[in-house]
Design a protein around this motif. Structure first.
Motif, PDB file in Angstrom:
ATOM      1  N   ALA A 151      39.315  39.541  25.384  1.00 44.64           N
ATOM      2  CA  ALA A 151      39.827  40.361  26.486  1.00 44.64           C
ATOM      3  C   ALA A 151      38.961  41.606  26.622  1.00 44.64           C
ATOM      4  CB  ALA A 151      41.287  40.746  26.256  1.00 44.64           C
ATOM      5  N   LEU A 152      39.101  42.262  27.764  1.00 44.00           N
ATOM      6  CA  LEU A 152      38.299  43.423  28.105  1.00 44.00           C
ATOM      7  C   LEU A 152      39.199  44.491  28.705  1.00 44.00           C
ATOM      8  CD1 LEU A 152      35.451  44.753  28.745  1.00 44.00           C
ATOM      9  CD2 LEU A 152      35.566  43.524  30.937  1.00 44.00           C
ATOM     10  N   THR A 153      38.998  45.747  28.332  1.00 45.42           N
ATOM     11  CA  THR A 153      39.687  46.834  29.019  1.00 45.42           C
ATOM     12  C   THR A 153      38.924  47.183  30.293  1.00 45.42           C
ATOM     13  OG1 THR A 153      38.516  48.565  27.785  1.00 45.42           O
ATOM     14  CG2 THR A 153      40.622  47.804  26.890  1.00 45.42           C
ATOM     15  N   VAL A 154      39.672  47.417  31.374  1.00 45.79           N
ATOM     16  CA  VAL A 154      39.061  47.688  32.675  1.00 45.79           C
ATOM     17  C   VAL A 154      39.796  48.830  33.370  1.00 45.79           C
ATOM     18  CG1 VAL A 154      38.115  45.380  33.072  1.00 45.79           C
ATOM     19  CG2 VAL A 154      40.472  45.878  33.759  1.00 45.79           C
ATOM     20  N   SER A 155      39.061  49.517  34.235  1.00 45.41           N
ATOM     21  CA  SER A 155      39.622  50.614  35.017  1.00 45.41           C
ATOM     22  C   SER A 155      39.828  50.166  36.460  1.00 45.41           C
ATOM     23  CB  SER A 155      38.691  51.824  34.982  1.00 45.41           C
ATOM     24  OG  SER A 155      39.166  52.827  35.864  1.00 45.41           O
ATOM     25  N   PRO A 156      41.049  50.323  36.999  1.00 44.43           N
ATOM     26  CA  PRO A 156      41.335  49.871  38.353  1.00 44.43           C
ATOM     27  C   PRO A 156      41.230  50.964  39.405  1.00 44.43           C
ATOM     28  CG  PRO A 156      43.386  50.432  37.314  1.00 44.43           C
ATOM     29  CD  PRO A 156      42.282  50.770  36.323  1.00 44.43           C
ATOM     30  N   TYR A 157      40.604  52.095  39.071  1.00 49.78           N
ATOM     31  CA  TYR A 157      40.722  53.248  39.958  1.00 49.78           C
ATOM     32  C   TYR A 157      39.678  53.305  41.058  1.00 49.78           C
ATOM     33  CZ  TYR A 157      44.551  54.132  37.000  1.00 49.78           C
ATOM     34  OH  TYR A 157      45.741  53.963  36.336  1.00 49.78           O
ATOM     35  N   LEU A 158      39.034  52.160  41.315  1.00 48.78           N
ATOM     36  CA  LEU A 158      38.365  51.925  42.598  1.00 48.78           C
ATOM     37  C   LEU A 158      39.201  50.977  43.438  1.00 48.78           C
ATOM     38  CD1 LEU A 158      34.630  51.712  41.469  1.00 48.78           C
ATOM     39  CD2 LEU A 158      35.714  53.499  42.812  1.00 48.78           C
ATOM     40  N   GLY A 159      40.472  50.856  43.067  1.00 52.16           N
ATOM     41  CA  GLY A 159      41.386  49.939  43.736  1.00 52.16           C
ATOM     42  C   GLY A 159      41.564  48.691  42.899  1.00 52.16           C
ATOM     43  N   TYR A 160      42.817  48.259  42.760  1.00 48.63           N
ATOM     44  CA  TYR A 160      43.070  47.088  41.919  1.00 48.63           C
ATOM     45  C   TYR A 160      42.261  45.881  42.388  1.00 48.63           C
ATOM     46  CZ  TYR A 160      45.356  43.476  39.231  1.00 48.63           C
ATOM     47  OH  TYR A 160      45.583  42.423  38.373  1.00 48.63           O
ATOM     48  N   GLY A 161      42.087  45.750  43.690  1.00 47.36           N
ATOM     49  CA  GLY A 161      41.329  44.613  44.218  1.00 47.36           C
ATOM     50  C   GLY A 161      39.896  44.559  43.739  1.00 47.36           C
ATOM     51  N   SER A 162      39.339  45.704  43.308  1.00 46.96           N
ATOM     52  CA  SER A 162      37.964  45.715  42.810  1.00 46.96           C
ATOM     53  C   SER A 162      37.820  44.916  41.529  1.00 46.96           C
ATOM     54  CB  SER A 162      37.495  47.156  42.592  1.00 46.96           C
ATOM     55  OG  SER A 162      38.208  47.761  41.526  1.00 46.96           O
ATOM     56  N   LEU A 163      38.947  44.658  40.850  1.00 45.84           N
ATOM     57  CA  LEU A 163      38.912  43.903  39.591  1.00 45.84           C
ATOM     58  C   LEU A 163      38.889  42.397  39.804  1.00 45.84           C
ATOM     59  CD1 LEU A 163      41.588  45.883  37.519  1.00 45.84           C
ATOM     60  CD2 LEU A 163      39.104  46.231  37.574  1.00 45.84           C
ATOM     61  N   LYS A 164      38.926  41.933  41.046  1.00 53.27           N
ATOM     62  CA  LYS A 164      39.041  40.500  41.315  1.00 53.27           C
ATOM     63  C   LYS A 164      37.988  39.659  40.590  1.00 53.27           C
ATOM     64  CE  LYS A 164      39.316  37.109  45.072  1.00 53.27           C
ATOM     65  NZ  LYS A 164      39.290  36.923  46.556  1.00 53.27           N
ATOM     66  N   PRO A 165      36.693  40.060  40.558  1.00 54.12           N
ATOM     67  CA  PRO A 165      35.726  39.232  39.836  1.00 54.12           C
ATOM     68  C   PRO A 165      36.069  39.075  38.355  1.00 54.12           C
ATOM     69  CG  PRO A 165      34.584  40.775  41.273  1.00 54.12           C
ATOM     70  CD  PRO A 165      36.022  41.192  41.251  1.00 54.12           C
ATOM     71  N   ALA A 166      36.581  40.133  37.741  1.00 52.05           N
ATOM     72  CA  ALA A 166      36.955  40.051  36.328  1.00 52.05           C
ATOM     73  C   ALA A 166      38.204  39.195  36.144  1.00 52.05           C
ATOM     74  CB  ALA A 166      37.184  41.449  35.762  1.00 52.05           C
ATOM     75  N   VAL A 167      39.159  39.330  37.030  1.00 49.76           N
ATOM     76  CA  VAL A 167      40.372  38.511  36.956  1.00 49.76           C
ATOM     77  C   VAL A 167      40.011  37.027  37.060  1.00 49.76           C
ATOM     78  CG1 VAL A 167      42.524  37.911  38.136  1.00 49.76           C
ATOM     79  CG2 VAL A 167      41.897  40.324  37.834  1.00 49.76           C
ATOM     80  N   GLU A 168      39.170  36.699  38.024  1.00 52.28           N
ATOM     81  CA  GLU A 168      38.823  35.294  38.241  1.00 52.28           C
ATOM     82  C   GLU A 168      38.041  34.713  37.072  1.00 52.28           C
ATOM     83  OE1 GLU A 168      36.790  35.369  41.979  1.00 52.28           O
ATOM     84  OE2 GLU A 168      38.664  35.282  43.143  1.00 52.28           O
ATOM     85  N   LEU A 169      37.084  35.477  36.541  1.00 47.23           N
ATOM     86  CA  LEU A 169      36.297  34.963  35.424  1.00 47.23           C
ATOM     87  C   LEU A 169      37.146  34.852  34.164  1.00 47.23           C
ATOM     88  CD1 LEU A 169      33.458  33.976  34.731  1.00 47.23           C
ATOM     89  CD2 LEU A 169      32.912  36.308  33.993  1.00 47.23           C
ATOM     90  N   ALA A 170      38.031  35.813  33.952  1.00 43.82           N
ATOM     91  CA  ALA A 170      38.924  35.727  32.799  1.00 43.82           C
ATOM     92  C   ALA A 170      39.783  34.473  32.874  1.00 43.82           C
ATOM     93  CB  ALA A 170      39.805  36.980  32.738  1.00 43.82           C
ATOM     94  N   ARG A 171      40.322  34.171  34.045  1.00 48.46           N
ATOM     95  CA  ARG A 171      41.134  32.957  34.188  1.00 48.46           C
ATOM     96  C   ARG A 171      40.323  31.704  33.861  1.00 48.46           C
ATOM     97  NH1 ARG A 171      46.082  33.735  36.236  1.00 48.46           N
ATOM     98  NH2 ARG A 171      46.475  35.472  37.680  1.00 48.46           N
ATOM     99  N   ARG A 172      39.099  31.655  34.342  1.00 55.85           N
ATOM    100  CA  ARG A 172      38.285  30.449  34.133  1.00 55.85           C
ATOM    101  C   ARG A 172      37.931  30.252  32.665  1.00 55.85           C
ATOM    102  NH1 ARG A 172      35.529  32.146  38.854  1.00 55.85           N
ATOM    103  NH2 ARG A 172      33.686  32.811  37.678  1.00 55.85           N
ATOM    104  N   ASN A 173      37.839  31.335  31.927  1.00 60.72           N
ATOM    105  CA  ASN A 173      37.355  31.245  30.552  1.00 60.72           C
ATOM    106  C   ASN A 173      38.438  31.474  29.499  1.00 60.72           C
ATOM    107  OD1 ASN A 173      34.321  30.802  30.678  1.00 60.72           O
ATOM    108  ND2 ASN A 173      34.565  32.509  32.103  1.00 60.72           N
TER     109      ASN A 173
END
Length: 282
Positions: A126-148
């Motif tokens: 797992a990875l800690t991430v900052s959402p303060y450019l908008g939660y939607g900015s995390l979409k690439p990390a969310v998608e890759l985390a799900r795949r892996n």
């Protein structure tokens, strides 16, 4: 998720049940290296990290290296981090990379590939991430985390006092920014069993959080135990009914017992038992 990769949330739940819900930080900052009698150089960094992994990776559920303390030594420090991650995972601990990455578009995707792609040298559970450019900015990390089969811990209600000016700010809909992040995570984890893979960072030092809905069906990474003043006994008061999904992080409280491997392991075991008892009391 591809193939038969088991989701992070399921692996974390099992690790917490078997080893206790403790996360030990690997924070080799200069003062700790000095306390251990080590030089503030790559050799000291390597000795420190190997000792922590040897002492606790076979015993605790989670290890959380803070990438900044490795990155400050350049490529040689990152090489030590790669080795630490690999050896910790081989010993059975889950690794949460504390890198707090946050950006948009292709840059966020590149950060995600650095830590969440299974072929990456720094692949972590797992990875800690900052959402303060908008939660939607995390979409690439969310998608890759799900795949892996990996996970994320999103900064939501952090223990540092400065965080409040952003996280407690109230949106036009009357909900705070921190509460909004928790709601996003609940949506990500909907229907996941036994635990979702997308968690929040919520400080154990924040006192009564009953005004927040912490039931995100995912883990709550809780810094602040030990040197920052919180104790395992505080966890039920802070997290209420969500305490069973809390992963308390202890860094200096364990690390100050080094470089003796036996003492480090004993300190981690004590914290794990105290946390188990606190959770069981609810």
């Amino acid at each position: 998720m591809t193939g038969t990769t088991e989701p992070f949330g399921a692996r974390l739940r099992r690790a917490m049940d078997e080893r206790g819900p403790l996360c030990v930080g690997i924070d080799p900052h200069a003062s700790l290296l000095a306390e251990w009698g080590l030089n503030d150089d790559v050799a000291g960094l390597e000795r420190f990290s190997r000792t922590v992994v040897e002492a606790v990776a076979g015993h605790v559920a989670v290890l959380k290296p803070q990438s900044a303390f490795f990155e400050r030594f350049g490529s040689r420090g990152v090489a030590v981090l790669e080795t630490s991650v690999r050896e910790a995972r081989e010993a059975g601990a889950l690794v949460v990379m504390d890198a707090k990455r946050g950006d948009i578009g292709s840059t966020m995707a590149a950060y995600a590939e650095s830590f969440l792609h299974r072929e990456a040298p720094l692949f972590s559970d797992a990875l800690t991430v900052s959402p303060y450019l908008g939660y939607g900015s995390l979409k690439p990390a969310v998608e890759l985390a799900r795949r892996n089969g990996a996970g994320l811990f999103v900064l939501a209600l952090t223990s540092n006092p400065e965080g409040g000016e952003v996280q407690h700010a109230v949106r036009a809909d009357g909900r705070s920014v921190g509460a909004t992040m928790l709601a996003h995570l609940a949506a990500e984890n909907a229907g996941e069993e036994p635990l979702g893979s997308f968690g929040a960072v919520v400080g154990a030092t924040l006192g009564d959080l009953s005004s927040y809905d912490l039931a995100v069906n995912g883990p709550l990474l809780a810094p602040g135990i030990g040197a920052q003043g919180a104790t395992p006994a505080d966890l039920p008061r802070v997290f209420g009914d969500a305490v069973g999904n809390v992963v308390p992080n202890v860094s200096r409280g364990v690390l100050r017992h080094g470089p003796d491997v036996t003492a480090l392991r004993a300190a981690a075991d004590r914290f794990a038992e105290e946390i188990r008892a606190a959770v069981a009391s609810v």
